[in-house]
Structures are given as structure tokens and as C-alpha cells.
Design an enzyme around this catalytic site. Structure first.
Site, PDB file in Angstrom:
ATOM      1  N   GLY A 257     -24.371   3.285   4.663  1.00 27.23           N
ATOM      2  CA  GLY A 257     -23.533   3.841   3.594  1.00 27.23           C
ATOM      3  C   GLY A 257     -23.960   3.348   2.228  1.00 27.23           C
ATOM      4  O   GLY A 257     -23.807   2.171   1.910  1.00 27.23           O
ATOM      5  N   VAL A 258     -24.560   4.247   1.428  1.00 26.10           N
ATOM      6  CA  VAL A 258     -25.008   3.845   0.086  1.00 26.10           C
ATOM      7  C   VAL A 258     -24.205   4.620  -0.964  1.00 26.10           C
ATOM      8  O   VAL A 258     -24.751   5.229  -1.864  1.00 26.10           O
ATOM      9  CB  VAL A 258     -26.533   4.020  -0.103  1.00 26.10           C
ATOM     10  CG1 VAL A 258     -27.279   2.985   0.701  1.00 26.10           C
ATOM     11  CG2 VAL A 258     -26.974   5.437   0.281  1.00 26.10           C
ATOM     12  N   GLY A 259     -22.889   4.577  -0.822  1.00 26.41           N
ATOM     13  CA  GLY A 259     -21.995   5.191  -1.811  1.00 26.41           C
ATOM     14  C   GLY A 259     -21.802   4.250  -2.984  1.00 26.41           C
ATOM     15  O   GLY A 259     -22.749   3.577  -3.410  1.00 26.41           O
TER      16      GLY A 259
ATOM     17  N   VAL B  10     -20.222   1.296  -3.437  1.00 20.11           N
ATOM     18  CA  VAL B  10     -20.516  -0.132  -3.261  1.00 20.11           C
ATOM     19  C   VAL B  10     -21.918  -0.326  -2.662  1.00 20.11           C
ATOM     20  O   VAL B  10     -22.707  -1.131  -3.171  1.00 20.11           O
ATOM     21  CB  VAL B  10     -19.466  -0.806  -2.356  1.00 20.11           C
ATOM     22  CG1 VAL B  10     -19.774  -2.289  -2.219  1.00 20.11           C
ATOM     23  CG2 VAL B  10     -18.059  -0.610  -2.918  1.00 20.11           C
TER      24      VAL B  10
ATOM     25  N   LYS C 254       0.866  -1.184   0.000  1.00 14.19           N
ATOM     26  CA  LYS C 254       0.000   0.000   0.000  1.00 14.19           C
ATOM     27  C   LYS C 254       0.896   1.225   0.000  1.00 14.19           C
ATOM     28  O   LYS C 254       2.009   1.194   0.529  1.00 14.19           O
ATOM     29  CB  LYS C 254      -0.849  -0.008   1.275  1.00 14.19           C
ATOM     30  CG  LYS C 254      -2.071   0.855   1.203  1.00 14.19           C
ATOM     31  CD  LYS C 254      -3.276   0.131   0.641  1.00 14.19           C
ATOM     32  CE  LYS C 254      -4.491   1.019   0.581  1.00 14.19           C
ATOM     33  NZ  LYS C 254      -5.678   0.329   0.122  1.00 14.19           N
TER      34      LYS C 254
END
Ligand code: NAD
Length: 358
Positions: free
Chosen positions: A179-181, A183, A80
Site C-alpha cells: 500500500g503506497v497511498g 502514508v 470515534k
């Protein structure tokens, strides 16, 4: 404490720190393992309070990538990179060109891609100075937005967990999504199409209203999502949703979602198990995105076009691996995340031994 004594460093092959006076770049590239192949993991740009905080994050994230890539059965290790800076005010083409030089200096041991604060347009600048970039748009090898693939993997994982814990299909099962971003939005659509009933929340009111209207869902305030009377809780926002504080409020039998680092700490993992909840380890169920990226690296290395069928096959394998983890955990009466960690470590160790013997 020195770097070498830090628990986060344990197991790392190398950590590379770069600075570039001209562009202001300060970045860390952590390579946890190349036992299974070159390390792959995105680049995060974040205004870390200190270099120590950036290092700690890079180390934790790179090890998590090793585990995720091993569980997704990819010929990739884990790594990373983090750029210290505010992505809203400090991005320049020259900064990402300098980042590209840093990636190139690691000599092919690390492939980068997008993560928080970094877009395909940024990576295009990095690509001027290094070959080792995935997640670019408009090439025949390009894999595109990984979110729908991540969502498909999570959907298959939720279905599997529901079959195992509730002995039913998804019809009529209530799923609460935090969370409905990118994904969470796709996941909501897939669950709705399969007949599940949804309760959604998001701090972004506009996205929440849009997804709820498209999926016939109920809406709750972000602070109330843990209290919803539901069968499945799907964390799809930020990390740390499952903690000793939130667990007593969660009424679901299954916790399965896309977010990274869902367990706030090890105690939360234990508590979840003691309460009889079925938890799909986050880095197993959400491996679809890195599988998609791996498809792009594979295409680049073979000089071929991106192959969605290869990705789909790997996604099937990922669901089978999740099933194996849940099976073993049930048989051994152990928390699922502990079993997953053990399998991931075994796979990495096995690959290292094979490499050493070759
Ligand atoms: P995103 O930023 O598009 O979506 C996250 C959503 O969560 C946003 O709509 C945001 O408003 C909302 N949110 C933030 N804090 C919240 C809170 N306290 N309560 C309710 N909603 C909140 O991100 P994404 O790409 O959809 O990723 C979601 C999660 O899945 C992240 O943890 C990410 O690391 C992980 N993940 C994503 C992918 C991928 O392919 N995008 C792959 C693996 C893991």
C-alpha cells in the site's frame, strides 16, 4: 445479547446514537474513555450492512483510539464516530451540519476529525454547529494532512526495529511495503532516502508506478507481497494483513507499518511471536497522525497557532515508548502487542484513578 453484555462495549463510558429525518443522518458516537482528557477520534462514513455492524465498528475503533492516545502520551481519551451511508453518493452539506449538531450534543466529551470517507470539506459543514472539530484547513491552528507525520513516526519505528532485530541501520535493508497511498508513499520516500531497498505493491497501478519510479523500487502484484524475500514487511493498506494464512509466507524478521488493526486476530499475534518475528504494535507505531490532530486541538484550546515543534517532541516520545514496549516484551518473552495493550490499559486506569481522587 444486549449492548451492555457485548465484549466490544466493555469499558465504554457512553454510546450516543443520533438520527435526523430531514437529512437522513444516522450516526453513532462512541466515547470509550475521557480519563486522560476529552475523547478524540475521527469520523468514518461507511455503508454498513446494519446498525449492529456500525455499532460494533464504532465501539472497536473508539477503544483503539483510547489505547493509541494513551501510548502517544496525549491528554486525550478515545472515541470515534461512524455515519451510516455511502460517502460516494450520500454526502450532503446538510448531513454534515446535522452531524455537527450531534457532536455538539455530546457536550465537548468528543472531538471529531477525518477518517475513511470524510474530508476536511465535510467537516467544515459540521463546524457550523460545533466547536469540537479538528482537521480543518486554513486556520492558524490547522494541523494539515496527518499522513506525513504518521509516515515519519512509522519510519522512526522501522529504523528502531531494524536496529533491534538485525543490528544494522537501514542501508541495504529490504522493505516490502503493502500500500503506497498517503502514508505508504511518504514512508517509501523516507526509507529510500535512508538507503533501504524497496519492494512495493498497491491495487492502484498508477500510484504504484509513480512511487516506485521515485524510489527506485521493485514492483510485485498485490497477491505476491507476502512472499517477497525481505527484511521488513510494512503493512500500509487495510487491516488484517497478518493472519494465520499470510504468516507462513512472510519472510521478513520485522513487521512494522502504518495500517490500523494489522493482526487479523489474537492467534495471529501469538503465531507471529512464536515464529520469532519482531512486530511493532500498529497503534503505537502509527500514532503520528493523532499526535498531529492533538496539536490542533491543543492550539484551539490555548487559542494559539499550531506548533510543529510540539508535534515533533511527541513523535520522539512515541518512538521512545515503542522502544520501551519492545524492551519489556523481550525481557518478559511476551508478544509485543500484549505488552502494549497492558501499558495502554495501565495508563488509562492510572488517569481514571487520578481523576477520581481529584
Ligand atoms: P490510503 O487510502 O491513502 O492508502 C492505502 C493504499 O493501500 C491505497 O493506495 C490503496 O490502493 C492500497 N490498497 C488497498 N488495498 C490493497 C491491497 N489489498 N493490496 C495493496 N494495496 C492496497 O490510506 P492511508 O492514509 O495511507 O492509510 C494507510 C493505512 O494506515 C490505513 O490502514 C490507515 O487506517 C492507517 N493510518 C493512517 C493514518 C494517516 O495519517 N493517514 C494514521 C494512522 C493510521
Amino acid at each position: 445479547m444486549t449492548l451492555f453484555d457485548s465484549p466490544a462495549f466493555e469499558g465504554h463510558e457512553g454510546v450516543h446514537a443520533f438520527s435526523d429525518e430531514k437529512t437522513g443522518l444516522r450516526c453513532i458516537i462512541a466515547v470509550h474513555s475521557t480519563a486522560r482528557g476529552p475523547a478524540a477520534g475521527g469520523c468514518r462514513m461507511w455503508p454498513y450492512a446494519s446498525a449492529e455492524a456500525a455499532l460494533e465498528d464504532a465501539l472497536k475503533l473508539s477503544r483503539a483510539m483510547s489505547y493509541k492516545n494513551a501510548m502517544a502520551d496525549l491528554d486525550l481519551g478515545g472515541g470515534k464516530s461512524v455515519i451510516i451511508g455511502d460517502s460516494r453518493t450520500q454526502k450532503t452539506p446538510a448531513l454534515f451540519e446535522a452531524f455537527g449538531r450531534a457532536v455538539q450534543d455530546v457536550g465537548g466529551k468528543y472531538w471529531t476529525a477525518e477518517d475513511v470517507g470524510v474530508s476536511p470539506a465535510d467537516l467544515l459543514h459540521a463546524r457550523k454547529n460545533t466547536y469540537y472539530v479538528a482537521g480543518l484547513e486554513g486556520r492558524r491552528e490547522s494541523s494539515g494532512d496527518p499522513s506525513p507525520v504518521t509516515a515519519e513516526g512509522v519510519f522512526r519505528g522501522v529504523r528502531l526495529c531494524v536496529e533491534r532485530a538485525l543490528k544494522t541501520d537501514l542501508k541495504g535493508v529490504r522493505v516490502a511495503i503493502q500500500g503506497v497511498g498517503h502514508v505508504g508513499g511518504y514512508l517509501a520516500q523516507k526509507l529510500h532516502a535512508a538507503g533501504a531497498k524497496l519492494t512495493l505493491t498497491d491495487v492502484n497501478a498508477e500510484a504504484l508506478a509513480r512511487v516506485a519510479a521515485a524510489t527506485d523500487a521493485e514492483i510485485v502484484a498485490p497477491s505476491n507481497i507476502f512472499d517477497v524475500d525481505c527484511d521488513v514487511f510494512a503493512p500500509c493498506a487495510l487491516g488484517g494483513a497478518i493472519s494465520l494464512d499470510t504468516l507462513p509466507r512472510i519472510r521478513a524478521r520485522v513487521i512494522a507499518g502504518a495500517a490500523n488493526n494489522q493482526l487479523a486476530d489474537a492467534e495471529a499475534g501469538r503465531e507471529l511471536f512464536d515464529r520469532g518475528l519482531l512486530y511493532a504494535p500498529d497503534y503505537v507505531i502509527n500514532g503520528g497522525g493523532i499526535i498531529n490532530v492533538a496539536g490542533e486541538i491543543r492550539a484551539l484550546e490555548r487559542d494559539e497557532a499550531f506548533d510543529p515543534a510540539w508535534v515533533d517532541e511527541k513523535l520522539d516520545r512515541l518512538t521512545a515508548t515503542l522502544d520501551e514496549v519492545l524492551d519489556l516484551a523481550a525481557r518478559q518473552r511476551r508478544p509485543t502487542h500484549e505488552v502494549a495493550n497492558e501499558i495502554a490499559r495501565d495508563r488509562i486506569r492510572g488517569a481514571a484513578q487520578k481523576k477520581a481522587a481529584a
